[in-house]
Scaffold this motif. Structure first.
Motif, PDB file in Angstrom:
ATOM      1  N   THR A  30       1.030  -1.105   0.039  1.00 33.74           N
ATOM      2  CA  THR A  30      -0.020  -0.108   0.023  1.00 33.74           C
ATOM      3  C   THR A  30       1.118   1.257   0.247  1.00 33.74           C
ATOM      4  N   GLN A  31       2.117   1.175   0.424  1.00 35.56           N
ATOM      5  CA  GLN A  31       2.944   2.308   0.477  1.00 35.56           C
ATOM      6  C   GLN A  31       3.737   2.189  -0.707  1.00 35.56           C
ATOM      7  N   LYS A  32       3.731   1.459  -1.827  1.00 35.73           N
ATOM      8  CA  LYS A  32       4.440   1.476  -2.916  1.00 35.73           C
ATOM      9  C   LYS A  32       3.723   2.370  -3.992  1.00 35.73           C
ATOM     10  N   ILE A  33       4.460   3.611  -4.280  1.00 33.14           N
ATOM     11  CA  ILE A  33       3.812   4.682  -5.274  1.00 33.14           C
ATOM     12  C   ILE A  33       4.077   4.640  -6.469  1.00 33.14           C
ATOM     13  N   ASN A  34       5.202   3.969  -6.739  1.00 31.29           N
ATOM     14  CA  ASN A  34       5.813   4.188  -8.263  1.00 31.29           C
ATOM     15  C   ASN A  34       6.346   2.964  -8.780  1.00 31.29           C
ATOM     16  N   TYR A  35       7.165   2.840  -9.903  1.00 34.86           N
ATOM     17  CA  TYR A  35       7.493   1.793 -10.481  1.00 34.86           C
ATOM     18  C   TYR A  35       8.682   2.096 -10.847  1.00 34.86           C
ATOM     19  N   HIS A  36       9.806   1.002 -10.512  1.00 35.48           N
ATOM     20  CA  HIS A  36      11.267   1.103 -11.375  1.00 35.48           C
ATOM     21  C   HIS A  36      10.956   0.921 -12.640  1.00 35.48           C
ATOM     22  N   LEU A  37      11.838   1.302 -13.600  1.00 34.33           N
ATOM     23  CA  LEU A  37      11.548   1.011 -14.866  1.00 34.33           C
ATOM     24  C   LEU A  37      11.594  -0.450 -15.367  1.00 34.33           C
ATOM     25  N   ASP A  38      12.499  -1.151 -14.787  1.00 27.34           N
ATOM     26  CA  ASP A  38      12.376  -2.654 -15.119  1.00 27.34           C
ATOM     27  C   ASP A  38      11.042  -3.298 -14.651  1.00 27.34           C
ATOM     28  N   GLU A  39      10.422  -2.739 -13.820  1.00 25.99           N
ATOM     29  CA  GLU A  39       9.177  -3.245 -13.366  1.00 25.99           C
ATOM     30  C   GLU A  39       8.010  -3.020 -14.326  1.00 25.99           C
ATOM     31  N   LEU A  40       8.211  -1.907 -14.797  1.00 24.32           N
ATOM     32  CA  LEU A  40       7.350  -1.678 -15.954  1.00 24.32           C
ATOM     33  C   LEU A  40       7.697  -2.566 -17.298  1.00 24.32           C
ATOM     34  N   LEU A  41       9.142  -2.665 -17.547  1.00 24.89           N
ATOM     35  CA  LEU A  41       9.346  -3.631 -18.435  1.00 24.89           C
ATOM     36  C   LEU A  41       8.853  -5.051 -18.297  1.00 24.89           C
ATOM     37  N   THR A  42       8.533  -5.633 -17.083  1.00 18.94           N
ATOM     38  CA  THR A  42       7.919  -6.910 -16.679  1.00 18.94           C
ATOM     39  C   THR A  42       6.584  -6.726 -17.408  1.00 18.94           C
ATOM     40  N   TYR A  43       5.943  -5.736 -17.131  1.00 18.59           N
ATOM     41  CA  TYR A  43       4.300  -5.626 -17.678  1.00 18.59           C
ATOM     42  C   TYR A  43       4.220  -5.603 -19.353  1.00 18.59           C
ATOM     43  N   SER A  44       5.378  -4.915 -19.856  1.00 16.88           N
ATOM     44  CA  SER A  44       5.305  -4.809 -21.228  1.00 16.88           C
ATOM     45  C   SER A  44       5.986  -6.158 -21.914  1.00 16.88           C
ATOM     46  N   LEU A  45       6.982  -6.522 -21.419  1.00 17.85           N
ATOM     47  CA  LEU A  45       7.296  -7.929 -22.006  1.00 17.85           C
ATOM     48  C   LEU A  45       6.525  -9.041 -21.854  1.00 17.85           C
ATOM     49  N   SER A  46       5.684  -9.108 -20.755  1.00 17.74           N
ATOM     50  CA  SER A  46       4.836 -10.097 -20.416  1.00 17.74           C
ATOM     51  C   SER A  46       3.493  -9.864 -21.335  1.00 17.74           C
ATOM     52  N   ASN A  47       2.945  -8.884 -21.669  1.00 20.40           N
ATOM     53  CA  ASN A  47       1.767  -8.369 -22.154  1.00 20.40           C
ATOM     54  C   ASN A  47       1.632  -7.697 -23.646  1.00 20.40           C
ATOM     55  N   GLY A  48       2.744  -6.887 -23.808  1.00 19.94           N
ATOM     56  CA  GLY A  48       2.663  -5.963 -24.680  1.00 19.94           C
ATOM     57  C   GLY A  48       3.222  -6.558 -25.935  1.00 19.94           C
ATOM     58  N   THR A  49       2.802  -6.095 -27.258  1.00 19.43           N
ATOM     59  CA  THR A  49       3.186  -6.286 -28.362  1.00 19.43           C
ATOM     60  C   THR A  49       4.320  -5.465 -28.902  1.00 19.43           C
ATOM     61  N   ASP A  50       4.585  -4.274 -28.074  1.00 25.09           N
ATOM     62  CA  ASP A  50       5.682  -3.301 -28.210  1.00 25.09           C
ATOM     63  C   ASP A  50       5.913  -2.742 -26.834  1.00 25.09           C
ATOM     64  N   TYR A  51       6.968  -2.174 -26.552  1.00 28.95           N
ATOM     65  CA  TYR A  51       7.451  -1.707 -25.307  1.00 28.95           C
ATOM     66  C   TYR A  51       6.657  -0.369 -25.078  1.00 28.95           C
ATOM     67  N   ILE A  52       6.542   0.649 -26.004  1.00 22.89           N
ATOM     68  CA  ILE A  52       5.873   1.810 -26.145  1.00 22.89           C
ATOM     69  C   ILE A  52       6.013   2.377 -27.419  1.00 22.89           C
TER      70      ILE A  52
END
Length: 524
Positions: A30-52
């Motif tokens: 509940t205290q986690k307010i943001n994401y490390h860039l590598d964490e966003l990579l986790t989402y994009s590499l798992s689910n995205g057809t492109d990074y951005i």
């Protein structure tokens, strides 16, 4: 009836430890307010057809929703494991963790939430707690020592901090602990028929190798020492079967994910960078000291060196005392027999070799590269501490060891663990973005991969427009805002002054914050 009571109490205690660890994890989440860039990579590499995919000069309303389209699966990309394989082949990690992540995400299309990654961490953390108990029982044959080992892990501030990191490292810790357990169990309980051992060896090694390549590094040392053990025991048949099992494992890994070879040995991958670091005779001692400090501050409240020195002195005193006394029924008992001591030496040697190599080849001086050996460190540390204290204080080792571990943990929570994955350092940047949420924003980027690092902040603005740092003429020609918030990657001051000079409606500016590759200004 007594057996059933003990059985049920044991399960209640283990469940209680898992629940306690989970409650702490959920509270911290509940205290986690943001994401490390590598964490966003986790989402994009798992689910995205492109990074951005952003178009310079185009203005985006509801930018957060636009970026989430690259972080979450849609109706067309749910359960698209071929895409997961493709993304990982183009990246630098194997696909097992991302497959699990994509599977969970596919049940919630379009939903971006930190709890997808945290739930995976909670699951594997529970497995680690259970396995640490079994492992400690295997080498100490002491329920009390085993409970303390699992509990120290369950509430350890460093582990709780790592639980906030949405990457594959908790899962990697589990596989490193499990492959160690498989080997030590064979040493302790070798039988004429060992088909279960070789099957376990194959499955665990396959799962670990497809989770993180540093598992392979750790397992190399586990295997190398185990080969010497088999040679010493003259178990040639087992040695041949052991080598054959790993040949099958390597073939299976290459068959499932052929990109492993290129990731480790070829191209401009992290593997290539690690090889270059191996050959570089830079500040190796400084790297060793840095990683030791990380482990000490993260897991042991900054007192690891003192604790290791104290345990060492106690063990030397025990050894000297044993030489002088004659064995009687009244001798002090130990939780560790001679084979168990050698098992601990085996585990500590593999950890030490891994530590020394990673300190040499790590691409960055980051805690995550040492995380695979964290469970083994906790296991061996607690076992040796309990052994040393019990020898000198048969009546109260639990209380003394518990007090020591409590003090270590409290000091970690209060002083030495930085909980970096909560991203609390971004709080000011987020608050400013919320304050100026009714404004337009402009992002001047030098690398597209840096843009998602400001995802949370940019999601607040009325609009977001992107411009390439090397091609700013469209910004000067098309921008008619009387005021806006400016995000600049890299050196920003010359660009800000240039904007003020070339946009007549802008007469002043002030710097708001700096975070995640970016300086932020308000221009009006």
């Amino acid at each position: 009836m007594g057996t059933k009571t003990k059985f049920s109490r044991h399960h209640i205690l283990m469940i209680a430890m898992i629940l306690l660890s989970t409650v702490i994890t959920l509270f911290l989440s509940t205290q986690k307010i943001n994401y490390h860039l590598d964490e966003l990579l986790t989402y994009s590499l798992s689910n995205g057809t492109d990074y951005i995919n952003i178009k310079p000069g185009e203005t985006y309303e509801l930018y957060g929703k636009h970026q989430e389209s690259f972080l979450t699966p849609s109706g067309e990309t749910r359960f698209n494991y071929q895409n997961v394989w493709k993304n990982q082949a183009e990246d630098v990690h194997p696909p097992f963790y991302y497959t699990i992540f994509h599977t969970i995400s596919s049940f919630m299309p379009g939903e971006f939430t930190k709890y997808i990654g945290i739930s995976i961490n909670i699951f594997f953390n529970a497995l680690i707690i259970l396995l640490l108990y079994k492992f400690s029982m295997l080498i100490t044959n002491s329920r009390k020592a085993a409970y303390l080992t699992s509990l120290f892990w369950a509430v350890n501030p460093g582990i709780m901090s790592d639980m906030m990191f949405i990457r594959m490292y908790i899962m990697t810790m589990f596989f490193c602990l499990l492959i160690s357990y498989v080997h030590v169990k064979f040493m302790k309980d070798v039988t004429p028929s060992n088909s279960r051992f070789f099957l376990s060896l194959f499955l665990v090694s396959l799962g670990g190798a497809l989770t993180h390549y540093y598992f392979i590094v750790f397992t190399f040392f586990v295997c190398a020492l185990f080969v010497f053990y088999l040679l010493y025991k003259k178990q040639i048949k087992h040695l041949l079967m052991y080598v054959g099992t790993y040949i099958l494992t390597i073939l299976a890994v290459l068959g499932i994910f052929p990109s492993v070879y290129d990731h480790i040995f070829g191209g401009e991958s992290r593997g290539q960078e690690s090889m270059e670091n191996l050959m570089n005779m830079g500040d190796y001692l400084g790297s060793i000291q840095g990683f030791w400090r990380i482990i000490s501050n993260t897991l042991f409240g900054g007192v690891l060196l003192i604790a290791v020195f104290a345990i060492g002195i106690l063990l030397i005193m025990i050894s000297l005392r044993k030489r002088k006394i004659v064995k009687t029924d009244h001798d002090r008992q130990s939780v560790l027999d001679r084979p168990s001591i050698w098992n601990i030496v085996y585990l500590l040697t593999t950890c030490s070799l891994y530590f020394l190599l990673i300190a040499k080849i790590a691409v960055y001086s980051a805690e995550r590269y040492m995380q695979p050996i964290y469970p083994i460190i906790i296991l061996t540390f607690t076992a040796l501490l309990y052994h040393a204290i019990q020898y000198f204080s048969k009546r109260a080792p639990v209380f003394i060891v518990s007090a020591a571990l409590v003090l270590i943990s409290i000091n970690g929570y209060v002083n030495t663990t930085n909980f970096e994955y909560l991203r609390l350092q971004s709080e000011e940047a987020i608050e400013l973005a919320e304050k100026y949420s009714d404004k337009d924003s402009i992002v001047i980027f030098d690398r597209v991969w840096k843009i998602p690092a400001s995802y949370v902040e940019l999601s607040n603005y009325k609009t977001v427009t992107f411009y390439d740092k090397s091609k700013l003429n469209p910004l000067y020609q098309n921008t008619d805002y009387d005021e806006f918030v400016l995000y600049v990657h890299g050196e920003a001051a010359p660009i800000v002054k240039d904007i003020v000079n070339k946009l007549p409606q802008i007469i002043s500016y002030k710097k708001l914050s700096s975070y995640a590759y970016t300086d932020v200004y308000y221009l009006q």
